[in-house]
Design a protein around this motif. Structure first.
Motif, mmCIF file in Angstrom:
data_model
loop_
_atom_site.group_PDB
_atom_site.id
_atom_site.type_symbol
_atom_site.label_atom_id
_atom_site.label_comp_id
_atom_site.label_asym_id
_atom_site.label_seq_id
_atom_site.Cartn_x
_atom_site.Cartn_y
_atom_site.Cartn_z
ATOM 1 N N ARG A 258 28.360 -44.251 12.220
ATOM 2 C CA ARG A 258 28.311 -43.238 11.160
ATOM 3 C C ARG A 258 28.573 -43.866 9.794
ATOM 4 N NH1 ARG A 258 30.854 -37.401 12.080
ATOM 5 N NH2 ARG A 258 29.728 -36.732 13.925
ATOM 6 N N ILE A 259 29.609 -44.695 9.730
ATOM 7 C CA ILE A 259 29.960 -45.326 8.462
ATOM 8 C C ILE A 259 28.837 -46.255 8.015
ATOM 9 C CG2 ILE A 259 31.608 -46.826 7.290
ATOM 10 C CD1 ILE A 259 33.674 -45.893 9.380
ATOM 11 N N GLN A 260 28.318 -47.046 8.952
ATOM 12 C CA GLN A 260 27.262 -47.989 8.594
ATOM 13 C C GLN A 260 26.018 -47.253 8.112
ATOM 14 O OE1 GLN A 260 26.905 -51.470 10.949
ATOM 15 N NE2 GLN A 260 24.699 -51.648 10.666
ATOM 16 N N SER A 261 25.660 -46.159 8.766
ATOM 17 C CA SER A 261 24.495 -45.385 8.351
ATOM 18 C C SER A 261 24.657 -44.872 6.923
ATOM 19 C CB SER A 261 24.281 -44.212 9.313
ATOM 20 O OG SER A 261 23.218 -43.391 8.884
ATOM 21 N N LEU A 262 25.856 -44.400 6.590
ATOM 22 C CA LEU A 262 26.101 -43.876 5.257
ATOM 23 C C LEU A 262 26.042 -44.983 4.207
ATOM 24 C CD1 LEU A 262 26.919 -41.229 3.735
ATOM 25 C CD2 LEU A 262 29.289 -42.002 3.966
ATOM 26 N N LEU A 263 26.677 -46.123 4.511
ATOM 27 C CA LEU A 263 26.799 -47.184 3.517
ATOM 28 C C LEU A 263 25.527 -48.006 3.360
ATOM 29 C CD1 LEU A 263 30.424 -48.485 4.173
ATOM 30 C CD2 LEU A 263 29.643 -46.824 2.472
#
Length: 288
Positions: A258-263
């Motif tokens: 989730r974090i990687q997708s956002l960043l």
């Protein structure tokens, strides 16, 4: 998914942060069976590398003393090191003198690693509220430029809903409260650890977009938020709240993605120190 030009037009930036701490069990020791902290931090560093992002790591003094190589590695990757309390105790455990002592010990543990003196602070558990508004004065006296310690919503633990979601100076220190978005009658933290994990991903991303239209999006993640292998043990601060404790383990397996997708989706980002240096919003406000 929005294209990059559309996303950048929405505002921001995102201020990605890691609260660099252990998962503290009921005995105030790191919980047995957890993935080693170094491994979890390396996983997050990979996420930030993939997004070309520099983050702020709010670091507990105990972690700097027990895992010095981890903290140094984070700094070598260009991330900001800030303070997160020396022993990860919430603000209601301190009077003014004890808080100043804790800040000094936290900062000394970081400086002992040959790193620059931190200029930022985050209270453990986002526990700075109206009952300890004096903390901003102590932070200024101890040489800190900014704090990100207020959760401007009602929560099962701490919160200061009257503070509001806009950054402002308090006693000469810039306070960057966690970003919240109103959903009906409720203010929901939108980029913050357990809250971000619990929300359906499309809802969480929608709330981040809404928050970004107002300005910087302030949030955080813990290393243990991405530890799907940790046994379900009781956290020191939730030992008598089994339901809340259970929520600390929900959807950990998907949090890293989730974090990687956002960043990696084109959002502008900044470290907290960078943002504080360029802040041009309202210079002051009621902080008590």
């Amino acid at each position: 998914m929005c294209d990059r030009e559309d996303i950048r037009a929405r505002g921001g930036p995102l201020l990605p942060a890691v609260d660099l701490e252990e998962f503290y069990g009921v005995d105030r020791r790191p919980a047995a069976g957890a993935t080693p902290l170094a491994e979890l931090v390396e996983s997050l560093l990979e996420v930030f590398r993939a997004g070309g992002v520099r983050a702020t790591f709010f670091t507990v003094g105990e972690v700097a003393r027990t895992h010095p190589s981890v903290v140094v590695r984070v700094a070598e990757h260009g991330h900001e090191i800030a303070c997160h309390g020396d022993r990860h105790l919430p603000m209601d455990r301190f009077d003014e003198s004890a808080f100043a002592d804790d800040l000094r010990a936290n900062r000394a543990a970081i400086e002992a690693l040959g790193l620059p003196a931190p200029t930022g602070f985050r209270a453990p558990l986002m526990s700075l509220d109206a009952t300890c508004a004096w903390a901003h004065r102590i932070l200024r006296e101890e040489g800190f430029a900014y704090s990100s310690s207020v959760l401007p919503a009602r929560t099962p633990q701490y919160g200061w809903p009257e503070f509001g979601s806009a950054p402002r100076e308090c006693a000469g220190v810039l306070e960057l409260p966690a970003s919240v978005v109103r959903v009906g009658p409720v203010l929901v933290p939108c980029f913050a650890a357990t809250y971000y994990r619990l929300l359906p991903e499309f809802v969480a991303r929608r709330l981040v977009r809404i928050a970004a239209r107002r300005g910087a999006v302030v949030g955080y993640v813990h290393p243990w938020d991405v530890d799907a292998r940790q046994p379900r043990v009781r956290h020191a601060e939730l030992a008598d709240r089994p339901l809340l404790n259970r929520l600390l383990f929900v959807r950990r397996g998907s949090m890293r993605a989730r974090i990687q997708s956002l960043l990696t989706d084109g959002w502008p980002t900044a470290t907290y120190r960078e943002f504080a240096r360029t802040f041009t919003g309202h210079p002051s406000g009621r902080c008590r």
